[in-house]
Motif scaffolding. Structure first.
Motif, PDB file in Angstrom:
ATOM      1  N   LEU A 199       0.821  -1.217   0.000  1.00 47.87           N
ATOM      2  CA  LEU A 199       0.000   0.000   0.000  1.00 47.87           C
ATOM      3  C   LEU A 199       0.849   1.259   0.000  1.00 47.87           C
ATOM      4  O   LEU A 199       0.374   2.329  -0.415  1.00 47.87           O
ATOM      5  N   VAL A 200       2.095   1.150   0.476  1.00 54.93           N
ATOM      6  CA  VAL A 200       2.997   2.306   0.469  1.00 54.93           C
ATOM      7  C   VAL A 200       4.151   2.070  -0.514  1.00 54.93           C
ATOM      8  O   VAL A 200       5.214   2.685  -0.412  1.00 54.93           O
ATOM      9  N   ASP A 201       3.932   1.146  -1.461  1.00 54.83           N
ATOM     10  CA  ASP A 201       4.865   0.899  -2.561  1.00 54.83           C
ATOM     11  C   ASP A 201       6.230   0.409  -2.083  1.00 54.83           C
ATOM     12  O   ASP A 201       7.270   0.820  -2.602  1.00 54.83           O
ATOM     13  N   ILE A 202       6.229  -0.453  -1.079  1.00 60.24           N
ATOM     14  CA  ILE A 202       7.464  -1.076  -0.600  1.00 60.24           C
ATOM     15  C   ILE A 202       7.346  -2.578  -0.829  1.00 60.24           C
ATOM     16  O   ILE A 202       6.384  -3.205  -0.391  1.00 60.24           O
ATOM     17  N   ARG A 203       8.315  -3.147  -1.515  1.00 58.35           N
ATOM     18  CA  ARG A 203       8.264  -4.561  -1.878  1.00 58.35           C
ATOM     19  C   ARG A 203       8.878  -5.448  -0.799  1.00 58.35           C
ATOM     20  O   ARG A 203       9.872  -5.080  -0.181  1.00 58.35           O
ATOM     21  N   VAL A 204       8.297  -6.608  -0.605  1.00 58.58           N
ATOM     22  CA  VAL A 204       8.886  -7.640   0.248  1.00 58.58           C
ATOM     23  C   VAL A 204       9.554  -8.651  -0.678  1.00 58.58           C
ATOM     24  O   VAL A 204       8.888  -9.340  -1.441  1.00 58.58           O
ATOM     25  N   LEU A 205      10.881  -8.715  -0.618  1.00 60.30           N
ATOM     26  CA  LEU A 205      11.627  -9.575  -1.542  1.00 60.30           C
ATOM     27  C   LEU A 205      11.668 -11.023  -1.082  1.00 60.30           C
ATOM     28  O   LEU A 205      11.710 -11.933  -1.910  1.00 60.30           O
ATOM     29  N   ASP A 206      11.683 -11.227   0.226  1.00 59.48           N
ATOM     30  CA  ASP A 206      11.786 -12.598   0.736  1.00 59.48           C
ATOM     31  C   ASP A 206      11.437 -12.593   2.219  1.00 59.48           C
ATOM     32  O   ASP A 206      11.400 -11.547   2.865  1.00 59.48           O
ATOM     33  N   HIS A 207      11.159 -13.771   2.723  1.00 64.13           N
ATOM     34  CA  HIS A 207      11.004 -13.993   4.164  1.00 64.13           C
ATOM     35  C   HIS A 207      11.838 -15.215   4.486  1.00 64.13           C
ATOM     36  O   HIS A 207      11.566 -16.315   3.995  1.00 64.13           O
ATOM     37  N   LEU A 208      12.883 -15.016   5.280  1.00 68.95           N
ATOM     38  CA  LEU A 208      13.805 -16.089   5.622  1.00 68.95           C
ATOM     39  C   LEU A 208      13.551 -16.581   7.037  1.00 68.95           C
ATOM     40  O   LEU A 208      13.379 -15.785   7.961  1.00 68.95           O
ATOM     41  N   ILE A 209      13.536 -17.887   7.189  1.00 68.82           N
ATOM     42  CA  ILE A 209      13.433 -18.514   8.506  1.00 68.82           C
ATOM     43  C   ILE A 209      14.795 -19.126   8.811  1.00 68.82           C
ATOM     44  O   ILE A 209      15.309 -19.941   8.032  1.00 68.82           O
ATOM     45  N   LEU A 210      15.386 -18.722   9.933  1.00 67.06           N
ATOM     46  CA  LEU A 210      16.734 -19.145  10.275  1.00 67.06           C
ATOM     47  C   LEU A 210      16.736 -20.077  11.477  1.00 67.06           C
ATOM     48  O   LEU A 210      15.959 -19.884  12.409  1.00 67.06           O
ATOM     49  N   THR A 211      17.614 -21.058  11.438  1.00 66.58           N
ATOM     50  CA  THR A 211      17.897 -21.900  12.592  1.00 66.58           C
ATOM     51  C   THR A 211      19.411 -21.982  12.738  1.00 66.58           C
ATOM     52  O   THR A 211      20.156 -21.473  11.893  1.00 66.58           O
ATOM     53  N   ARG A 212      19.848 -22.663  13.770  1.00 62.05           N
ATOM     54  CA  ARG A 212      21.286 -22.797  13.996  1.00 62.05           C
ATOM     55  C   ARG A 212      21.957 -23.549  12.855  1.00 62.05           C
ATOM     56  O   ARG A 212      23.120 -23.307  12.537  1.00 62.05           O
ATOM     57  N   SER A 213      21.234 -24.442  12.217  1.00 64.11           N
ATOM     58  CA  SER A 213      21.862 -25.304  11.218  1.00 64.11           C
ATOM     59  C   SER A 213      21.405 -25.060   9.789  1.00 64.11           C
ATOM     60  O   SER A 213      21.860 -25.750   8.871  1.00 64.11           O
ATOM     61  N   GLY A 214      20.510 -24.095   9.568  1.00 67.47           N
ATOM     62  CA  GLY A 214      20.060 -23.890   8.199  1.00 67.47           C
ATOM     63  C   GLY A 214      19.056 -22.764   8.079  1.00 67.47           C
ATOM     64  O   GLY A 214      18.855 -21.971   8.996  1.00 67.47           O
ATOM     65  N   HIS A 215      18.416 -22.696   6.935  1.00 66.58           N
ATOM     66  CA  HIS A 215      17.429 -21.647   6.689  1.00 66.58           C
ATOM     67  C   HIS A 215      16.451 -22.116   5.614  1.00 66.58           C
ATOM     68  O   HIS A 215      16.706 -23.076   4.886  1.00 66.58           O
ATOM     69  N   THR A 216      15.324 -21.400   5.535  1.00 68.49           N
ATOM     70  CA  THR A 216      14.341 -21.637   4.487  1.00 68.49           C
ATOM     71  C   THR A 216      13.917 -20.291   3.922  1.00 68.49           C
ATOM     72  O   THR A 216      13.680 -19.336   4.672  1.00 68.49           O
ATOM     73  N   SER A 217      13.845 -20.191   2.615  1.00 73.24           N
ATOM     74  CA  SER A 217      13.393 -18.990   1.927  1.00 73.24           C
ATOM     75  C   SER A 217      11.967 -19.216   1.434  1.00 73.24           C
ATOM     76  O   SER A 217      11.718 -20.139   0.655  1.00 73.24           O
ATOM     77  N   LEU A 218      11.042 -18.383   1.895  1.00 67.82           N
ATOM     78  CA  LEU A 218       9.659 -18.523   1.429  1.00 67.82           C
ATOM     79  C   LEU A 218       9.545 -18.153  -0.039  1.00 67.82           C
ATOM     80  O   LEU A 218       8.695 -18.697  -0.759  1.00 67.82           O
ATOM     81  N   ALA A 219      10.398 -17.241  -0.506  1.00 70.91           N
ATOM     82  CA  ALA A 219      10.366 -16.873  -1.926  1.00 70.91           C
ATOM     83  C   ALA A 219      10.761 -18.071  -2.786  1.00 70.91           C
ATOM     84  O   ALA A 219      10.125 -18.356  -3.799  1.00 70.91           O
ATOM     85  N   GLU A 220      11.794 -18.794  -2.370  1.00 74.15           N
ATOM     86  CA  GLU A 220      12.218 -19.966  -3.135  1.00 74.15           C
ATOM     87  C   GLU A 220      11.177 -21.072  -3.085  1.00 74.15           C
ATOM     88  O   GLU A 220      11.077 -21.866  -4.002  1.00 74.15           O
ATOM     89  N   ARG A 221      10.426 -21.112  -1.984  1.00 72.33           N
ATOM     90  CA  ARG A 221       9.375 -22.133  -1.852  1.00 72.33           C
ATOM     91  C   ARG A 221       8.110 -21.765  -2.636  1.00 72.33           C
ATOM     92  O   ARG A 221       7.167 -22.526  -2.698  1.00 72.33           O
ATOM     93  N   GLY A 222       8.077 -20.568  -3.206  1.00 67.37           N
ATOM     94  CA  GLY A 222       6.884 -20.119  -3.936  1.00 67.37           C
ATOM     95  C   GLY A 222       5.736 -19.781  -3.016  1.00 67.37           C
ATOM     96  O   GLY A 222       4.564 -19.879  -3.413  1.00 67.37           O
ATOM     97  N   MET A 223       6.054 -19.347  -1.795  1.00 69.48           N
ATOM     98  CA  MET A 223       5.027 -19.034  -0.806  1.00 69.48           C
ATOM     99  C   MET A 223       4.767 -17.552  -0.681  1.00 69.48           C
ATOM    100  O   MET A 223       4.135 -17.107   0.276  1.00 69.48           O
ATOM    101  N   MET A 224       5.252 -16.760  -1.648  1.00 73.79           N
ATOM    102  CA  MET A 224       5.044 -15.320  -1.590  1.00 73.79           C
ATOM    103  C   MET A 224       4.395 -14.832  -2.884  1.00 73.79           C
ATOM    104  O   MET A 224       4.583 -15.430  -3.927  1.00 73.79           O
TER     105      MET A 224
END
Length: 224
Positions: A199-224
């Protein structure tokens, strides 16, 4: 046997200088940090014992002050030294991102966020604010919760993005459970924040979930 009595090629410091830090085991790296052992244990022996006690190098580095300082052979001085080393590593990682398009090196961005959030004992929700060229303006922790989750308020995220004059941003939060799988709540807040920021013209490029041993990208998962 003292480490000084070992063959030069097997001593951690000499091995690092000859072959590089990546060639060392966790115990050898920790031994260099410790510098000396305790009665009956060389620095390497002590490092191995600490890794066994804590379960991993990451768990030792993430230990709170009280736990760390009450461990035999450690203490306040070592804790302060460790925190300084970790903060220098964080600042170095931040500097590598400062003048480049974060999309050109997503691994560097994820490594930086893992360093900032991956070892935290409670859930933290943060944002990396970016300019029109996808360069980092700021990293900010916006919400802190319990180990069960953090309440995220879209209005506060929008306010922070406008305050930083961001053109886009990357959302990030940790899962202290160690499981980087996105929950239904994670997908829902991603959708809500994307709509609110849009609504204010700001893009969300990704949402990353981090753990001690790895991460998940919601953008790569097609969840955005």
């Amino acid at each position: 046997m003292r480490i000084s009595d070992w063959p030069a090629s097997e001593r951690p410091r000499e091995k690092l200088l000859e072959r590089g830090a990546a060639a060392l085991s966790d115990a050898e790296l920790l031994a260099i940090f410790l510098r000396v052992g305790i009665a009956g244990q060389s620095a390497v022996d002590m490092a191995r014992a600490l890794l066994t006690e804590y379960g991993s190098l990451g768990a030792l580095l993430a230990a709170d002050r009280q736990t760390f300082c009450h461990t035999r052979g450690l203490g306040t001085a070592k804790y302060a030294q460790l925190q300084a080393v970790l903060e220098m590593a964080r600042r170095h990682a931040a500097e590598t991102l400062a003048d480049q398009d974060v999309l050109s090196d997503p691994q560097a961005t994820r490594a930086y966020l893992s360093m900032r959030l991956g070892d935290r004992a409670h859930e933290i929700f943060a944002c990396v604010f970016l300019d029109t060229r996808n360069r980092v303006i700021a990293f900010e922790e916006l919400f802190r919760g319990t180990i069960d989750g953090a309440a995220v308020y879209p209005r506060e995220v929008v306010k922070a993005a406008l305050r930083h004059n961001a053109a886009s941003l990357i959302l990030a939060h940790n899962h202290p459970s160690g499981v980087a799988e996105p929950s239904a709540a994670d997908r829902d807040i991603t959708r809500r924040l994307t709509q609110a920021l849009g609504l204010v013209d700001i893009r969300v490029l990704d949402h990353l979930i981090l753990t001690r041993s790895g991460h998940t990208s919601l953008a790569e998962r097609g969840m955005m």
